[in-house]
Design a protein around this motif. Structure first.
Motif, PDB file in Angstrom:
ATOM      1  N   GLN A 293       0.828  -1.202   0.000  1.00 33.24           N
ATOM      2  CA  GLN A 293       0.000   0.000   0.000  1.00 33.24           C
ATOM      3  C   GLN A 293       0.868   1.260   0.000  1.00 33.24           C
ATOM      4  O   GLN A 293       0.610   2.205  -0.740  1.00 33.24           O
ATOM      5  N   TYR A 300      -0.720   7.023  -0.929  1.00 32.61           N
ATOM      6  CA  TYR A 300      -2.035   7.575  -0.606  1.00 32.61           C
ATOM      7  C   TYR A 300      -2.297   8.848  -1.410  1.00 32.61           C
ATOM      8  O   TYR A 300      -1.370   9.509  -1.888  1.00 32.61           O
ATOM      9  N   ASN A 301      -3.584   9.194  -1.502  1.00 30.26           N
ATOM     10  CA  ASN A 301      -4.022  10.468  -2.102  1.00 30.26           C
ATOM     11  C   ASN A 301      -3.457  10.680  -3.506  1.00 30.26           C
ATOM     12  O   ASN A 301      -3.002  11.771  -3.858  1.00 30.26           O
ATOM     13  N   SER A 325      -1.100   2.089  -5.733  1.00 29.40           N
ATOM     14  CA  SER A 325      -1.612   3.202  -6.532  1.00 29.40           C
ATOM     15  C   SER A 325      -1.062   3.208  -7.948  1.00 29.40           C
ATOM     16  O   SER A 325      -1.692   3.736  -8.870  1.00 29.40           O
TER      17      SER A 325
END
Length: 401
Positions: A293, A300-301, A325
């Motif tokens: 992750q 993130y984001n 991502s």
């Protein structure tokens, strides 16, 4: 002594004979026939002695010739037996290894036809070595001490002649079986090497069919296949080479299953496409991938993270870790550019002399320059994170493919 008679003075018209004609010396003479018989007896004994001596000499010569022929035949037979015995021992050892290879082969790499041929060759070895062992089991005759009497010499010569004939027949039989032993040994060895070669030759295709396997397992398979391809004789190392290849192949399958299980889920398709894309950019470099992750503080984001570890030693290999991502945004230009940057690190194992790898900044500038040289101009190629690389790095990167 008696006085001689005076014939003149004897009576007229007559005379008287003397009582003895000679003096009284000596007796009656020895009979002539007795002397001749003694001579004949002596001659007969002499002739008989000469004949016996001649027979004795003939018997001695005949025995010596028979013994020489026996000794020659025995030496030749022993020499042939030594050669055949050594060949049989080698054939038996090769056949034992061949049977182990047949039993060990799991079929994961080697062609079934090579295993069948090796099995047939091992069976042929047993069929050939059996008769040879029977010949080698024959007791060789031993010549006794030389007799003295001619009748014993003649008997011994006859026995030696018979034994010499037996030895010569055994020698011929050993000579007849020797070529079949050699031919069968060659067949067994060739079949065993062919099986190992078949397994080694199958390794690259096997590796290509399991791209998600761990690098260590793939390297082990390559090393085992290389060792097997160098095998020239059937011994314990040949069996060990096959075992090593099969164990490595099993690990390739096992580690791939673990990796695929980790990549399963909604992003599995994108992840596998990205891995294939990365491999296409760095042919010849063994790449392994991990997914998390958060990688290198990003994920993130809408951010994307990547981290690459590589090894300078042989073979050229690296591990690329990417954030989920990257797969979520695939196949955007941003995602492709970031992957190209990470591959720039990985492919540097082929071009380590083209840039200064002494500082982290120069390392990152190199990876960015390589991505640019490959046509990936989105700032995710490393420019956004590390700045634009020197033109000299970009020029050098064109030579790293």
């Amino acid at each position: 002594m008696t006085a001689p008679v005076d014939v003149v003075r004897s009576a007229s018209g007559s005379h008287s004979l003397p009582v003895r004609f000679t003096s009284a010396v000596g007796g009656s003479p020895r009979p002539r026939r007795a002397r001749t018989g003694a001579v004949v007896g002596v001659l007969t004994v002499a002739v008989a002695a000469v004949m016996v001596g001649a027979i004795q000499i003939t018997a001695n010569i005949g025995y010596d010739e028979a013994r020489a022929g026996f000794d020659d035949a025995l030496a030749s037979t022993e020499s042939s037996a030594t050669v055949v015995r050594q060949d049989v021992e080698e054939l038996t050892a090769d056949a034992d290894v061949a049977e182990l290879l047949v039993q060990t082969d799991s079929g994961i790499l080697a062609l079934p036809s090579t295993r069948d041929e090796l099995s047939a060759a091992a069976t042929a070895a047993d069929e050939v070595s059996g008769p040879a062992q029977d010949l080698l089991g024959a007791d060789l005759p031993v010549a006794g001490p030389k007799p003295d009497a001619f009748w014993d010499l003649f008997a011994a010569s006859s026995e030696l002649a018979a034994q010499t004939g037996d030895l010569q027949r055994l020698d011929r039989d050993l000579g007849d079986v020797a070529p079949s032993i050699a031919d069968t040994a060659t067949r067994v060895t060739d079949a065993g090497i062919a099986l190992l070669a078949s397994a080694a030759e199958a390794a690259p295709a096997f590796e290509a069919a399991h791209l998600s396997a761990k690098n260590d397992a793939v390297v082990a398979l390559r090393n085992a296949a290389s060792a097997a391809s160098l095998t020239t004789a059937l011994d314990e190392s040949a069996v060990g080479a096959l075992v090593a290849m099969q164990d490595a192949a099993a690990q390739v399958v096992a580690t791939e299953q673990v990796e695929l299980a980790e990549k399963s889920g909604p992003l599995e398709g994108a992840r596998l496409e990205i891995e294939a894309f990365a491999r296409s950019l760095a042919p010849g470099v063994l790449l392994e991938f991990d997914w998390n992750q958060i990688v290198n503080g990003a994920g993130y984001n809408g951010s994307m993270g990547g981290l690459t570890r590589w090894w300078w030693d042989d073979p050229d290999r690296a591990t690329i870790e990417l954030s989920n991502s990257v797969a979520e945004q695939w196949p955007s230009e941003r995602s492709r550019a970031l992957v190209a940057h990470e591959v720039g690190h990985a492919i540097s194992v082929k071009c380590e002399d083209m840039y200064d790898s002494s500082t982290q900044d120069s390392i990152e500038k190199w990876a960015t320059a390589w991505a640019i040289s490959m046509g990936f101009t989105d700032d995710a190629n490393g420019v956004w994170a590390y700045g634009y690389p020197p033109q000299s790095y970009i020029d050098a990167a064109y030579g790293c493919r």
